[in-house]
Enzyme design. Structure first.
Site, short mmCIF file in Angstrom:
data_model
loop_
_atom_site.label_atom_id
_atom_site.label_comp_id
_atom_site.label_asym_id
_atom_site.label_seq_id
_atom_site.Cartn_x
_atom_site.Cartn_y
_atom_site.Cartn_z
N ASN A 171 9.58 -30.24 14.23
CA ASN A 171 9.16 -30.44 12.85
C ASN A 171 7.74 -29.91 12.69
O ASN A 171 6.81 -30.38 13.35
CB ASN A 171 9.20 -31.95 12.55
CG ASN A 171 8.51 -32.29 11.24
OD1 ASN A 171 8.45 -31.47 10.32
ND2 ASN A 171 7.99 -33.51 11.16
N GLY B 29 -0.39 -43.97 8.44
CA GLY B 29 0.63 -42.99 8.78
C GLY B 29 0.84 -41.94 7.71
O GLY B 29 0.37 -42.06 6.57
N ALA C 282 -56.53 0.42 17.37
CA ALA C 282 -55.85 -0.43 18.34
C ALA C 282 -56.76 -1.56 18.80
O ALA C 282 -57.97 -1.39 18.89
CB ALA C 282 -55.41 0.41 19.54
N ALA D 43 -5.07 -35.03 5.04
CA ALA D 43 -6.30 -34.75 5.79
C ALA D 43 -7.14 -36.01 5.95
O ALA D 43 -8.37 -35.95 5.96
CB ALA D 43 -7.10 -33.66 5.08
N GLU E 263 10.20 -38.74 16.34
CA GLU E 263 8.92 -38.44 16.97
C GLU E 263 9.07 -38.38 18.48
O GLU E 263 9.88 -39.11 19.06
CB GLU E 263 7.87 -39.50 16.59
CG GLU E 263 7.43 -39.41 15.16
CD GLU E 263 6.88 -38.03 14.82
OE1 GLU E 263 5.79 -37.68 15.25
OE2 GLU E 263 7.59 -37.26 14.12
N ARG F 213 -7.37 -37.70 19.21
CA ARG F 213 -7.24 -36.87 20.41
C ARG F 213 -8.36 -35.84 20.54
O ARG F 213 -8.52 -35.21 21.56
CB ARG F 213 -5.85 -36.20 20.42
CG ARG F 213 -4.71 -37.19 20.64
CD ARG F 213 -3.34 -36.63 20.26
NE ARG F 213 -3.08 -36.74 18.82
CZ ARG F 213 -1.93 -36.38 18.24
NH1 ARG F 213 -0.95 -35.88 18.98
NH2 ARG F 213 -1.77 -36.51 16.93
C1 UD1 Z 1 3.24 -35.02 12.65
C2 UD1 Z 1 4.73 -35.35 12.45
C3 UD1 Z 1 5.53 -34.63 13.55
C4 UD1 Z 1 5.29 -33.15 13.48
C5 UD1 Z 1 3.78 -32.84 13.55
C6 UD1 Z 1 3.55 -31.38 13.25
C7 UD1 Z 1 4.83 -37.60 11.47
C8 UD1 Z 1 5.11 -39.03 11.74
N1 UD1 Z 1 4.92 -36.78 12.54
O1 UD1 Z 1 2.84 -35.54 13.90
O2 UD1 Z 1 6.92 -34.89 13.37
O3 UD1 Z 1 5.96 -32.50 14.56
O4 UD1 Z 1 3.06 -33.60 12.57
O5 UD1 Z 1 2.23 -30.99 13.47
O6 UD1 Z 1 4.57 -37.23 10.36
N2 UD1 Z 1 -2.76 -38.12 8.23
C9 UD1 Z 1 -3.22 -38.74 7.11
N3 UD1 Z 1 -3.10 -40.10 7.01
C10 UD1 Z 1 -2.50 -40.84 7.97
C11 UD1 Z 1 -2.02 -40.19 9.12
C12 UD1 Z 1 -2.15 -38.81 9.23
O7 UD1 Z 1 -3.75 -38.12 6.20
O8 UD1 Z 1 -2.43 -42.07 7.79
C13 UD1 Z 1 -2.88 -36.66 8.34
C14 UD1 Z 1 -3.72 -36.20 9.52
O9 UD1 Z 1 -5.09 -36.10 9.17
C15 UD1 Z 1 -3.12 -34.85 9.85
C16 UD1 Z 1 -1.68 -34.95 9.37
O10 UD1 Z 1 -1.62 -36.09 8.52
O11 UD1 Z 1 -3.76 -33.78 9.17
C17 UD1 Z 1 -0.69 -35.11 10.51
O12 UD1 Z 1 -1.05 -36.25 11.28
P1 UD1 Z 1 -1.04 -36.22 12.86
O13 UD1 Z 1 -1.51 -37.54 13.34
O14 UD1 Z 1 -1.71 -35.02 13.35
O15 UD1 Z 1 0.57 -36.13 13.10
P2 UD1 Z 1 1.29 -35.62 14.40
O16 UD1 Z 1 1.23 -36.68 15.44
O17 UD1 Z 1 0.79 -34.29 14.77
CA CA Z 2 -0.89 -32.97 14.09
#
Ligand code: UD1
Ligand code: CA
Length: 464
Positions: free
Chosen positions: A175, A85, A428, A13, A160, A19
């Site tokens: 995924n 990431g 009143a 989180a 991805e 986005r």
């Molecule tokens: C990710 C998955 C994708 C999957 C999708 C499902 C990866 C690389 N990709 O993509 O395969 O289909 O979720 O919903 O994992 N977050 C962190 N730290 C970071 C980056 C992200 O805590 O450095 C957290 C975000 O806050 C979020 C979650 O990880 O709650 C997922 O990150 P997000 O950027 O939404 O990944 P997706 O692009 O949706």
């Molecule tokens: Ca996501």
């Protein structure tokens, strides 16, 4: 489910949620009254996991506070200072795992539709294996990572969307971003991640190919589309909120016995409780911990926030915030109950009446056009049309007391502080600046003068 005592959850989180185009961290946005990360934590609660580690980063303090508010047992937060990431996020979480933990359930903080049975199935799929992950087949898999399976049906890799070839993008199995991995294997695989991808990030998804390459295939637990939807923008937030509201209404209708005339226009937050045989009419919005008693009728067009509504009460076309409405009370249409309002049993608040920090006793009536602020009204009181508590002199707020059985006539100004004694009458049109003794009649207005024949003389002067 104490057999999960050696499993820890790691909830990701820390991301900004680019986005969303928001100044508020994505996981703090609310769907059906609860933060996105709060929904994920609620799905974890019934599993009885040994530990829940939430990775926070963007707006870390605010996210951590929201996480603590969920009060899930075994909760800790770790800070991912810079977000490199999903793989990096899990790397940051690993040192926080307690000694007895031997398995890790990883999940994102942006999947509010997830439920506990789906996670229980994922945990079961991982039994006797090194790892399992959750997948779903979607009509439109755009944006998600795609699942690439080997000849045995195990998962060989995840690619991805932005890194996928046209052929890989044609795969409709996605995924869900939820995995169960043995702790030791996870530790090793996380150390082998690289940033060789379109975003230059450490992708958690690469753990799957690393394990498969070592002959530790990852099992897939396939679930339905509406469990896994990741909320990445505001359109997806609105769509997820609609599903959550509908689920809660379905629960109220099917399991509690609540009538919902028009589910499409009835918004009930997930933590709102409604009693058996209550009726929710169209245009009703119930927010933030509101409780509705049995057989109460709410709506049409009532908007209640953090309110307590008693059994058999009716609340018609009303806005109410932090108000308690007693059993058999009737409110509205067009009433405004502000914080600190407490209405007694069988009391009545009618059209264009506003209350604030006001207690209205059992059986008392305020049927039309009144303002009662900073007031204590006893039982069996009649507050007639147009009565106003003059509670503010421009500097301080003062209190009005109207004792049991009093009758306050139309258009009375009660200049606070002032008390109307038990059983008293107020004529009143009075402007009261002094207390009225119990049982007395108060008349506080100019005496009437009638001038006989005046109208005819006036018309004559004007030649009419
Ligand atoms: C990710 C998955 C994708 C999957 C999708 C499902 C990866 C690389 N990709 O993509 O395969 O289909 O979720 O919903 O994992 N977050 C962190 N730290 C970071 C980056 C992200 O805590 O450095 C957290 C975000 O806050 C979020 C979650 O990880 O709650 C997922 O990150 P997000 O950027 O939404 O990944 P997706 O692009 O949706
Ligand atoms: Ca996501």
């Amino acid at each position: 489910m104490s057999d999960h005592a050696r499993t820890a959850a790691v909830v990701l989180a820390a991301g900004k949620g680019t986005r969303f185009r928001s100044d508020l961290a994505k996981v703090l946005h609310r769907a059906a009254g609860r933060t996105l990360v709060g929904h994920v934590l609620e799905a974890l609660r019934p599993l009885g996991l040994g530990q829940v580690v939430v990775v926070v980063g963007h707006q870390a303090d605010e996210v951590a506070a929201a996480v603590r508010a969920a009060a899930v047992p075994g909760l800790t937060t770790v800070v991912q200072e810079e977000q490199h990431g999903t793989g990096h996020a899990v790397q940051v979480a690993m040192p926080a795992l307690a000694d007895g933990i031997d398995r890790v359930l990883i999940l994102p903080g942006d999947t509010p539709l997830l439920t506990a049975p789906t996670l229980a199935a994922l945990l079961a799929a991982a039994d006797g294996r090194t790892a399992a992950m959750l997948t779903a087949r979607l009509d439109d898999p755009t944006g998600y990572g795609r699942v690439l399976r080997d000849a045995d049906g195990d998962v060989a890799a995840i690619v991805e969307h932005r890194d996928a070839t046209a052929e890989q993008r044609a795969v409709d199995e996605i995924n869900a971003g939820m995995y169960v991995v043995g702790r030791d294997h996870l530790d090793v695989a996380l150390g082998q991640l690289d940033t060789d991808n379109d975003q230059g990030e450490l992708y958690l998804t690469d753990v799957v190919a690393i394990l498969a390459g070592k002959g530790e295939p990852v099992a897939a637990s396939v679930t339905s589309e509406d469990e896994v939807a990741g909320v990445n923008d505001r359109r997806q937030l609105a769509a997820a909120a609609a599903v959550l509201r509908r689920r809660h209404l379905d629960h109220l209708m099917a399991e509690v016995g609540v009538s919902v005339t028009d589910p499409a226009t009835t918004h009930v937050d997930v933590d709102v409780r409604v009693g058996r045989d209550a009726v929710l009419l169209p245009g009703t919005i119930l927010e933030a911990g509101t409780r509705i008693g049995e057989r109460a009728v709410v709506g049409p067009n009532s908007h209640l926030t953090a309110c307590e509504v008693g059994a058999d009460a009716t609340v018609h076309s009303t806005r109410a915030d932090q108000a308690e409405i007693g059993d058999h009370a009737t409110v509205g249409p067009f009433s405004h109950l502000r914080p600190g309002t407490r209405l007694g049993v069988k009391s009545k608040i009618g059209a264009f009446a506003e209350t604030k920090n006001a207690t209205i006793g059992d059986g008392s009536k305020v049927p039309h056009l009144a303002y009662l602020g900073d007031a204590t009204v006893g039982a069996g009181v009649n507050v007639a049309c147009g009565v106003i508590t003059v509670n503010y002199d421009g500097f301080t707020k003062s209190h009005t007391t109207i004792e049991d059985g009093a009758f306050v006539g139309c258009d009375t100004m009660l200049v606070a502080p002032v008390t109307v004694g038990a059983g008293a009458f107020v004529a009143a049109g009075s402007t009261l600046t002094e207390d009225v003794p119990a049982g007395a009649l108060a008349i506080a207005r100019a005496r009437q003068v009638n001038k006989d024949g005046w109208a005819a003389r006036r018309r004559e002067q004007h030649g009419a």
